[in-house]
Scaffold this motif. Structure first.
Motif, PDB file in Angstrom:
ATOM      1  N   ALA A 394     -21.905 -15.893 -21.261  1.00 20.05           N
ATOM      2  CA  ALA A 394     -22.294 -15.097 -22.436  1.00 20.05           C
ATOM      3  C   ALA A 394     -21.908 -15.813 -23.730  1.00 20.05           C
ATOM      4  CB  ALA A 394     -21.641 -13.716 -22.365  1.00 20.05           C
ATOM      5  N   ILE A 395     -20.738 -16.436 -23.719  1.00 18.73           N
ATOM      6  CA  ILE A 395     -20.301 -17.181 -24.907  1.00 18.73           C
ATOM      7  C   ILE A 395     -21.235 -18.360 -25.153  1.00 18.73           C
ATOM      8  CG2 ILE A 395     -18.495 -18.714 -25.796  1.00 18.73           C
ATOM      9  CD1 ILE A 395     -16.425 -16.853 -24.590  1.00 18.73           C
ATOM     10  N   ARG A 396     -21.510 -19.092 -24.066  1.00 14.76           N
ATOM     11  CA  ARG A 396     -22.409 -20.255 -24.189  1.00 14.76           C
ATOM     12  C   ARG A 396     -23.773 -19.821 -24.716  1.00 14.76           C
ATOM     13  NH1 ARG A 396     -20.984 -21.805 -19.261  1.00 14.76           N
ATOM     14  NH2 ARG A 396     -23.020 -21.387 -18.329  1.00 14.76           N
ATOM     15  N   SER A 397     -24.243 -18.676 -24.249  1.00 15.50           N
ATOM     16  CA  SER A 397     -25.557 -18.200 -24.682  1.00 15.50           C
ATOM     17  C   SER A 397     -25.586 -17.965 -26.187  1.00 15.50           C
ATOM     18  CB  SER A 397     -25.920 -16.903 -23.972  1.00 15.50           C
ATOM     19  OG  SER A 397     -25.880 -17.086 -22.589  1.00 15.50           O
ATOM     20  N   PHE A 398     -24.483 -17.461 -26.724  1.00 21.69           N
ATOM     21  CA  PHE A 398     -24.424 -17.263 -28.179  1.00 21.69           C
ATOM     22  C   PHE A 398     -24.310 -18.607 -28.897  1.00 21.69           C
ATOM     23  CE2 PHE A 398     -23.317 -12.598 -28.127  1.00 21.69           C
ATOM     24  CZ  PHE A 398     -24.327 -12.232 -29.006  1.00 21.69           C
ATOM     25  N   GLU A 494     -27.613  -7.533 -23.100  1.00 22.70           N
ATOM     26  CA  GLU A 494     -26.182  -7.312 -23.342  1.00 22.70           C
ATOM     27  C   GLU A 494     -25.728  -7.957 -24.655  1.00 22.70           C
ATOM     28  OE1 GLU A 494     -24.312  -5.361 -21.751  1.00 22.70           O
ATOM     29  OE2 GLU A 494     -25.426  -5.011 -19.902  1.00 22.70           O
ATOM     30  N   ASN A 495     -25.993  -9.252 -24.796  1.00 25.92           N
ATOM     31  CA  ASN A 495     -25.530  -9.946 -26.003  1.00 25.92           C
ATOM     32  C   ASN A 495     -26.133  -9.326 -27.265  1.00 25.92           C
ATOM     33  OD1 ASN A 495     -23.795 -11.688 -24.771  1.00 25.92           O
ATOM     34  ND2 ASN A 495     -25.044 -13.516 -25.016  1.00 25.92           N
ATOM     35  N   ARG A 496     -27.364  -8.845 -27.138  1.00 23.26           N
ATOM     36  CA  ARG A 496     -28.004  -8.266 -28.326  1.00 23.26           C
ATOM     37  C   ARG A 496     -27.394  -6.922 -28.699  1.00 23.26           C
ATOM     38  NH1 ARG A 496     -33.931 -10.349 -26.597  1.00 23.26           N
ATOM     39  NH2 ARG A 496     -33.779 -12.387 -27.612  1.00 23.26           N
ATOM     40  N   MET A 497     -27.008  -6.121 -27.696  1.00 17.62           N
ATOM     41  CA  MET A 497     -26.331  -4.866 -28.027  1.00 17.62           C
ATOM     42  C   MET A 497     -25.008  -5.160 -28.729  1.00 17.62           C
ATOM     43  SD  MET A 497     -26.925  -2.261 -24.865  1.00 17.62           S
ATOM     44  CE  MET A 497     -26.437  -3.380 -23.546  1.00 17.62           C
ATOM     45  N   ILE A 498     -24.373  -6.270 -28.313  1.00 21.35           N
ATOM     46  CA  ILE A 498     -23.087  -6.616 -28.912  1.00 21.35           C
ATOM     47  C   ILE A 498     -23.256  -6.970 -30.393  1.00 21.35           C
ATOM     48  CG2 ILE A 498     -21.233  -8.336 -28.884  1.00 21.35           C
ATOM     49  CD1 ILE A 498     -21.470  -8.306 -25.784  1.00 21.35           C
ATOM     50  N   TRP A 499     -24.220  -7.832 -30.703  1.00 21.69           N
ATOM     51  CA  TRP A 499     -24.312  -8.210 -32.127  1.00 21.69           C
ATOM     52  C   TRP A 499     -24.919  -7.123 -32.998  1.00 21.69           C
ATOM     53  CZ3 TRP A 499     -28.573  -8.703 -35.262  1.00 21.69           C
ATOM     54  CH2 TRP A 499     -29.802  -9.057 -34.717  1.00 21.69           C
ATOM     55  N   THR A 500     -25.887  -6.366 -32.462  1.00 23.60           N
ATOM     56  CA  THR A 500     -26.448  -5.299 -33.307  1.00 23.60           C
ATOM     57  C   THR A 500     -25.421  -4.183 -33.496  1.00 23.60           C
ATOM     58  OG1 THR A 500     -27.436  -3.975 -31.523  1.00 23.60           O
ATOM     59  CG2 THR A 500     -28.796  -5.741 -32.441  1.00 23.60           C
TER      60      THR A 500
END
Ligand SMILES: [Zn+2]
Ligand SMILES: [Zn+2]
Length: 638
Positions: A394-398, A494-500
């Motif tokens: 997940a970190i790498r994806s960001f 998942e990552n998008r829910m985190i940043w939004t």
């Protein structure tokens, strides 16, 4: 009571009773102030329950019931995703079978048709989740296209606009010529295809080199795209082409002069080591072209046929254009050879049309700024993915996140809140504006594109609670606690829910993300309806009961992919039967529930129950479900 437990009547009756009594509702029977919240990943509104849903439902239900029993104010939020392309595809196929099409119908009538279809056959999964025994608060079912949700999505878009993160640009996208829309990488499936590799000679524009070499040979599987070539590229260290770099060659058929350039992205081992550069129709070429400031030439249209820029080949299919170009090469002694070639090509997941990498004008959301708070939260482990390997992913994806292509050329979805005046000014507003924000013209046309489906689901944890309204629900149930999904949608969802969540609410939507196993067919292949390898969880429930199914799925679950094992489900059935018989015995003996343990054996049993309970809870705290059900089994049988 019968000696053999028959789950079906029992399970159905209690599921209905408990729901009717409101026991699944948020806030019911709470004895403490803390809330515990999980949002179910909204399944496609036209979809049916599959094994992944069943596993995910089982493990979320464990966490939800556990917290409910301990007096937390528990919310398990259900609902559906409108699933842009998937839903549009279902209805388009029906129209095709009826001898008509979406274009013949027109946009408004088509969208009405989709709603009618959903009315008639959509929204079945929540019923199937009930068969699984999932204790969601069904009274709160939401849909990513309901009126209030549309408000959330539009407000989010305008917010991104005001932040200055939205822009329009030409980029190369995965284009489906059947659906005539850009699709995400996830919607592209790769299929092996037998093709031919054509070796074509590009001659030097100013005559042969000193050593008599008259040109460069390139290899291509798509001769039709030769018309869009803007360069030939070689690796800078490739001795074979040292003299050629900086010279011009002539593109076959069209006779255009294009340069020979050097670029390290060229693989000297592929074909002849020289690559034709067609930025309009290949993602790698697009990148190489951008670096070298080369023009983009598009010779294939949105329908997959040759377009006007293809000159005399305009209107032809690519296969016909291939033939014409091969004939030209032969005639001009420029066809060196053709050889068979097996390779993997991208096709549309829904219609299996070959994907056309095309340059098109799309809306994008810049990710450089919005990703920073999310990246920090992940690095500081304020939100954690389980297992750990997925946290690193997940970190790498960001870290590697590209800008987000948010526009889709579909009709089913959230239409962009963007309006254009005749002078080309863009007005972003919600509710719809009366006049152009720049010149005041009231002659406005709305952008026909809709948003990527993942744009709306990114808001799921707080849009379902009423955001942008500041509701009591939002106060009480945001932020939530856990989210659980399959690993394929870490980047998409998942990552998008985190940043939004951080951007709009200032707080993370949850603290833990469970990435559950993928359940494979018993032979290790992917479960798939079309491969005939799928196992319908409803069949398993009909055969063994919901409790047994849930037990079996939890038993199988791990951090790895697992093969479906019916034995695990049978074990669950045995356990349910044992508990049934224990109850029979207790009822027959009229044991009172208040009874205190007296004998040594009784105290031993109570001690074992306490120890097992500690073991089970410890496993749940680690989101490790298999050991927890194994412990229950051992307690009952050993
Ligand atoms: Zn398609
Ligand atoms: Zn204007």
């Amino acid at each position: 009571m019968e000696p053999l437990y028959k789950p079906h009547g029992v399970e159905k009756r209690w599921q209905r009773t408990w729901e009717d009594e409101g026991l699944y509702r948020a806030g019911v029977n709470r004895s403490r102030d803390e809330s515990y919240v999980i949002c179910v990943p909204p399944p496609n509104v036209t979809g049916a329950l599959h094994m992944g849903h069943a596993l995910n439902g089982a493990l979320q239900d464990v966490l939800i019931r556990w917290h409910r029993m301990r007096g937390f104010d528990t919310l398990w939020q259900p609902g559906y995703d409108h699933a842009g392309i998937a839903t549009q595809n279902v209805v388009e196929k029906q129209l095709l079978a009826e001898g008509t099409s979406r274009k013949e119908l027109g946009r408004e009538a088509f969208v009405e048709r989709v709603w009618a279809h959903l009315e008639a056959t959509g929204r079945t999964i929540m019923g199937q989740f009930r068969s699984l025994g999932a204790s969601m608060d069904y009274s709160r079912e939401r849909f990513t296209m309901d009126d209030a949700y549309i408000e959330s999505v539009m407000t989010f878009f305008v917010r991104l606009w005001e932040r200055g993160w939205l822009y329009r640009a030409n980029r190369i996208v995965n284009w489906c010529p059947f659906h005539e829309t850009a699709i995400s990488d996830l919607e592209v499936v790769h299929e092996e295809l037998d093709d031919a590799l054509t070796y074509a000679r590009y001659r030097f524009a100013d005559g042969p080199l000193a050593d008599g070499v008259d040109g460069i040979t390139i290899a291509t599987v798509r001769p039709a795209t030769i018309l869009g070539d803007v360069a030939v590229a070689v690796h800078p260290d490739d001795e074979r082409y040292r003299e050629a770099i900086g010279r011009d060659v002539l593109v076959p058929f069209v006779g255009r002069r294009v340069p020979v350039i050097a670029d390290e992205r060229v693989d000297p081992a592929f074909g002849t080591g020289a690559l034709k550069i067609t930025p309009g129709h290949d993602p790698t070429d697009f990148e190489i072209g951008s670096t070298h400031g080369l023009p983009n030439l598009t010779v294939i249209g949105l329908d997959g046929r040759m377009n006007d820029a293809a000159g005399e080949l305009a209107g032809l299919t690519q296969a016909d254009a291939d033939e014409r170009i091969l004939a030209w090469l032969k005639e001009h002694d420029a066809l060196e050879k053709r050889e068979s070639y097996r390779h993997s090509v991208g096709t549309c997941e829904r219609c299996h049309t070959r994907i056309e990498p095309l340059i098109s004008l799309q809306w994008w959301c810049a990710m450089e700024e919005p990703r920073q708070p999310a990246l920090a939260a992940l690095r500081e482990r304020r939100v954690r993915y389980h297992p750990e390997s997925q946290h690193s992913f997940a970190i790498r994806s960001f870290e590697e996140i590209p800008d987000w292509n948010i526009s889709r050329q579909l009709w089913w979805g959230h239409q962009l809140p963007l309006w254009y005046c005749p002078d080309g000014h863009v007005t972003c507003a919600w509710p719809p504006p009366e006049a152009c924000a720049e010149c005041g013209s009231d002659d406005l046309e709305r952008d026909p594109d809709v948003l990527d489906t993942w744009f709306s689901s990114a808001l799921w944890p707080y849009a379902t609670l009423g955001w942008p309204e500041q509701t009591d629900e939002l106060d009480r149930y945001y932020p939530g606690d856990v989210n659980s999904t399959a690993r394929e949608i870490i980047r998409l969802w998942e990552n998008r829910m985190i940043w939004t969540g951080l951007e709009l609410m200032g707080e993370l939507p949850f603290t833990d993300v469970i990435i559950h196993s993928t359940i494979l067919a018993p032979d290790g292949r992917r479960m798939s309806k079309s491969l005939g390898t799928g196992i319908d969880p409803l069949d398993v429930i009909a055969k063994h009961g919901a409790d047994a199914t849930r037990y079996g799925l939890l038993k199988m679950s791990s951090t790895q992919d697992v093969r479906f094992a019916e034995g695990a489900i049978e074990e669950g059935r045995k356990l349910a039967n044992k508990l049934w018989n224990v109850s029979r015995l207790l009822l027959a003996e009229r044991v009172e529930s208040e009874a205190k343990p007296e004998s040594l054996e009784e105290r031993w049993i109570v001690a074992r129950i306490d120890a097992t309970r500690a073991e089970v809870e410890a496993a749940w705290l680690r989101f490790d479900f298999s050991p927890s059900v194994a412990a229950l089994y051992r307690l009952t049988f050993d």
